[in-house]
Design a protein around this motif. Sequence first.
Motif, mmCIF file in Angstrom:
data_model
loop_
_atom_site.group_PDB
_atom_site.id
_atom_site.type_symbol
_atom_site.label_atom_id
_atom_site.label_comp_id
_atom_site.label_asym_id
_atom_site.label_seq_id
_atom_site.Cartn_x
_atom_site.Cartn_y
_atom_site.Cartn_z
ATOM 1 N N ASP A 27 -6.724 -4.947 -1.969
ATOM 2 C CA ASP A 27 -6.060 -5.688 -0.891
ATOM 3 C C ASP A 27 -5.734 -4.830 0.322
ATOM 4 O OD1 ASP A 27 -4.052 -4.211 -2.072
ATOM 5 O OD2 ASP A 27 -2.668 -5.877 -2.310
ATOM 6 N N ILE A 32 -12.981 -7.603 2.574
ATOM 7 C CA ILE A 32 -13.163 -7.518 1.124
ATOM 8 C C ILE A 32 -14.632 -7.636 0.731
ATOM 9 C CG2 ILE A 32 -12.675 -9.965 0.724
ATOM 10 C CD1 ILE A 32 -11.823 -6.994 -1.604
ATOM 11 N N LEU A 55 -3.068 -8.825 -5.233
ATOM 12 C CA LEU A 55 -3.803 -9.190 -4.030
ATOM 13 C C LEU A 55 -2.757 -9.559 -2.982
ATOM 14 C CD1 LEU A 55 -6.696 -11.270 -5.600
ATOM 15 C CD2 LEU A 55 -6.745 -8.893 -4.796
ATOM 16 N N TRP A 57 -2.593 -9.176 0.429
ATOM 17 C CA TRP A 57 -3.400 -8.882 1.618
ATOM 18 C C TRP A 57 -2.543 -8.590 2.838
ATOM 19 C CZ3 TRP A 57 -8.182 -8.186 0.130
ATOM 20 C CH2 TRP A 57 -8.659 -8.888 -0.972
ATOM 21 N N ALA A 61 -6.354 -8.531 7.158
ATOM 22 C CA ALA A 61 -7.457 -8.946 6.288
ATOM 23 C C ALA A 61 -8.137 -10.188 6.865
ATOM 24 C CB ALA A 61 -6.950 -9.219 4.885
ATOM 25 N N LYS A 64 -8.617 -13.707 2.706
ATOM 26 C CA LYS A 64 -7.555 -13.474 1.725
ATOM 27 C C LYS A 64 -7.832 -14.333 0.492
ATOM 28 C CE LYS A 64 -4.345 -12.404 5.391
ATOM 29 N NZ LYS A 64 -3.084 -12.669 6.045
#
Length: 106
Positions: A27, A32, A55, A57, A61, A64
Amino acid sequence: GDFVKTYGKGCPGYRKFNAILTCFFLDTTTDIAELVEVLDGLLEEGGVWVNVGPLNWSNKARLKLNWEEMMAVWRGLGYEFLTNERAECDYHMRRGLKMYTESYTC
């Protein structure tokens, strides 16, 4: 980020591993899909990838995913789950040692 620039295919740190451990790491990325691609490329065929961590995030990010969506990504790459367990994890220090401790279900 720097991990991708170091361990991506054709980069100075690129090589194959029999096992990869990602601990409170997935994360931290802004992309990702790119990180999973790089990590997958580092793992030998038949290798083991162990992940521990939430996770959680960051705001930066781009995507997510929740845990079920991450599992679908890995399954789509051909990964088989030998175990899938959740655990309570304290970040930085164990609960009770300071006034506030971040805790996650990992």
